[in-house]
Design a protein around this motif. Sequence first.
Motif, PDB file in Angstrom:
ATOM      1  N   SER A 152       2.871   3.257   3.296  1.00  0.00           N
ATOM      2  CA  SER A 152       2.737   2.375   4.458  1.00  0.00           C
ATOM      3  C   SER A 152       4.052   2.251   5.228  1.00  0.00           C
ATOM      4  O   SER A 152       4.044   2.111   6.444  1.00  0.00           O
ATOM      5  N   THR A 186      -2.006   5.348   9.116  1.00  0.00           N
ATOM      6  CA  THR A 186      -1.448   4.129   8.524  1.00  0.00           C
ATOM      7  C   THR A 186      -2.124   2.902   9.130  1.00  0.00           C
ATOM      8  O   THR A 186      -2.512   1.970   8.423  1.00  0.00           O
ATOM      9  N   ASN A 187      -2.274   2.917  10.448  1.00  0.00           N
ATOM     10  CA  ASN A 187      -2.925   1.817  11.157  1.00  0.00           C
ATOM     11  C   ASN A 187      -4.356   1.619  10.648  1.00  0.00           C
ATOM     12  O   ASN A 187      -4.768   0.492  10.337  1.00  0.00           O
ATOM     13  N   ARG A 220      -5.689   2.547   7.744  1.00  0.00           N
ATOM     14  CA  ARG A 220      -5.709   2.059   6.359  1.00  0.00           C
ATOM     15  C   ARG A 220      -5.398   0.569   6.290  1.00  0.00           C
ATOM     16  O   ARG A 220      -6.022  -0.174   5.529  1.00  0.00           O
ATOM     17  N   LEU A 221      -4.419   0.118   7.064  1.00  0.00           N
ATOM     18  CA  LEU A 221      -4.077  -1.312   7.069  1.00  0.00           C
ATOM     19  C   LEU A 221      -5.237  -2.148   7.605  1.00  0.00           C
ATOM     20  O   LEU A 221      -5.525  -3.231   7.089  1.00  0.00           O
ATOM     21  N   PRO A 265       0.833  -1.208   0.000  1.00  0.00           N
ATOM     22  CA  PRO A 265       0.000   0.000   0.000  1.00  0.00           C
ATOM     23  C   PRO A 265       0.867   1.258   0.000  1.00  0.00           C
ATOM     24  O   PRO A 265       1.885   1.303   0.695  1.00  0.00           O
TER      25      PRO A 265
END
Length: 108
Positions: free
Chosen positions: A9, A77-78, A80-81, A6
Motif C-alpha cells: 500500500s 492501490t486505490n 484495494r483500499l 495492507p
Amino acid sequence: MRLLLPPLSIQPLVENAVKHGLLSRNAGGTIQLSITRREGFTLIEVKDNGKGMEQEKVNQLQNAAQSEKAGIGIPNTNRRLQQLYGQGLSIVSRVNEGTTVSFVIPDR
C-alpha cells in the motif's frame, strides 16, 4: 495499538513519487512519509516536492479502472483500499509544487 497495513500500500506511492515527481526534475527533491494516529483512524501520507500534476491527471488516477494500468500502481492501490475500507486514496497536487497522496485505515 497494533496497525495492520495492507501489503503493497505504501511502496507504489513512494515509487510513483520518485519516478513521476522527483526524477523528472533536474534538482531532485524530497519525499516525506508520515504515519499519524488520529481519533478513530490512522493517516498514511506520502508527500513530495516534485513537479506535481494538473487536476485532470489527478482525476484520471483516482478514477482509472483496473484494466487501464498493469501491475501494482496507483489505480490498483486505490481499488484495494476502497474494497478494504470503503474509501481509497486522496491525491492533492499542485503543478511545480508537489503531490500528497494519503489514505486512512480506520480502527476496527
